[in-house]
Design a protein around this motif. Structure first.
Motif, mmCIF file in Angstrom:
data_model
loop_
_atom_site.group_PDB
_atom_site.id
_atom_site.type_symbol
_atom_site.label_atom_id
_atom_site.label_comp_id
_atom_site.label_asym_id
_atom_site.label_seq_id
_atom_site.Cartn_x
_atom_site.Cartn_y
_atom_site.Cartn_z
ATOM 1 N N ASN A 6 0.856 -1.182 0.000
ATOM 2 C CA ASN A 6 0.000 0.000 0.000
ATOM 3 C C ASN A 6 0.892 1.232 0.000
ATOM 4 O OD1 ASN A 6 -2.917 -0.986 0.547
ATOM 5 N ND2 ASN A 6 -1.643 -2.144 1.964
ATOM 6 N N THR A 7 0.611 2.153 -0.906
ATOM 7 C CA THR A 7 1.396 3.379 -0.998
ATOM 8 C C THR A 7 0.467 4.554 -1.255
ATOM 9 O OG1 THR A 7 3.222 2.141 -1.997
ATOM 10 C CG2 THR A 7 3.296 4.539 -2.208
ATOM 11 N N ASN A 8 0.660 5.631 -0.499
ATOM 12 C CA ASN A 8 -0.037 6.880 -0.773
ATOM 13 C C ASN A 8 0.919 7.794 -1.510
ATOM 14 O OD1 ASN A 8 -2.417 6.138 0.532
ATOM 15 N ND2 ASN A 8 -1.690 6.888 2.484
ATOM 16 N N VAL A 9 0.419 8.441 -2.563
ATOM 17 C CA VAL A 9 1.257 9.337 -3.355
ATOM 18 C C VAL A 9 0.420 10.537 -3.786
ATOM 19 C CG1 VAL A 9 0.810 8.087 -5.515
ATOM 20 C CG2 VAL A 9 2.868 9.458 -5.307
ATOM 21 N N VAL A 15 -4.386 13.149 -3.368
ATOM 22 C CA VAL A 15 -3.693 12.015 -2.772
ATOM 23 C C VAL A 15 -4.302 10.735 -3.348
ATOM 24 C CG1 VAL A 15 -3.181 10.775 -0.642
ATOM 25 C CG2 VAL A 15 -3.170 13.274 -0.654
ATOM 26 N N PHE A 16 -3.446 9.883 -3.862
ATOM 27 C CA PHE A 16 -3.869 8.608 -4.441
ATOM 28 C C PHE A 16 -3.344 7.483 -3.567
ATOM 29 C CE2 PHE A 16 -4.061 11.552 -7.856
ATOM 30 C CZ PHE A 16 -5.123 11.141 -8.640
ATOM 31 N N HIS A 17 -4.097 6.402 -3.529
ATOM 32 C CA HIS A 17 -3.688 5.213 -2.788
ATOM 33 C C HIS A 17 -3.518 4.087 -3.801
ATOM 34 C CE1 HIS A 17 -3.308 2.488 0.593
ATOM 35 N NE2 HIS A 17 -4.106 1.650 -0.056
ATOM 36 N N VAL A 18 -2.326 3.510 -3.834
ATOM 37 C CA VAL A 18 -2.045 2.382 -4.730
ATOM 38 C C VAL A 18 -1.933 1.137 -3.860
ATOM 39 C CG1 VAL A 18 -0.474 1.431 -6.456
ATOM 40 C CG2 VAL A 18 -0.828 3.916 -6.327
#
Length: 153
Positions: A6-9, A15-18
């Motif tokens: 899980n990565t927030n960018v 803000v996107f969450h991958v």
């Protein structure tokens, strides 16, 4: 066993969450989603049924998951999902929205969640919040009467 990544960018003022997950041996595929504001803006699914008998399936799976997760992040950062993002969510933050995200403007017009993304684990953030909340309550909280007890009012 690898559960996922899980990565927030931040991209384009949002803000996107991958998120990348393994569905397990019974459903051998890795799936990644890019989320923004609760909306899925991109997905990728890779089947690995042909690799189940691999000598070191965990290592193979970790490599597949890392590569797919990294590709989703790179595509987002390079603008590869911008058309879909605009179609589903509208235009990104303008210059004033970017300033608000940087903390240079008041909270008005700020998207929900801007400025609160943390690198700390969620359970640590929640625990700190609860501890702080319990300190500020002090004597404000009144005990509830026991069940079946009558109020003296």
């Amino acid at each position: 066993m690898i559960t996922g990544f899980n990565t927030n960018v931040r991209h384009g003022g949002r803000v996107f969450h991958v998120q990348t997950e393994d569905s397990g041996r019974d459903h051998p595929h890795v799936i990644s989603h890019v989320y923004c504001e609760g909306t899925i803006v991109a997905s990728e699914k890779s089947d690995y049924a042909d690799r189940l008998e691999s000598g070191d399936l965990d290592a193979v799976l970790r490599g597949l998951m890392e590569a797919q997760h990294r590709t989703m992040l790179e595509t987002l950062e390079q603008g590869g999902y911008d058309a879909v993002i605009e179609e589903r969510l509208g235009k990104g933050a303008d210059a004033s929205g970017a300033a608000a995200a940087a903390g240079d403007a008041p909270d008005e017009g700020r998207a929900f969640g801007d400025g609160i993304v943390s690198a700390r684990p969620l359970d640590a953030v929640i625990l700190d919040y609860l501890v702080d909340k319990s300190r500020t309550r002090g004597g404000e909280t009144q005990p509830r009467p026991a069940r079946g007890a009558r109020s003296r009012e």
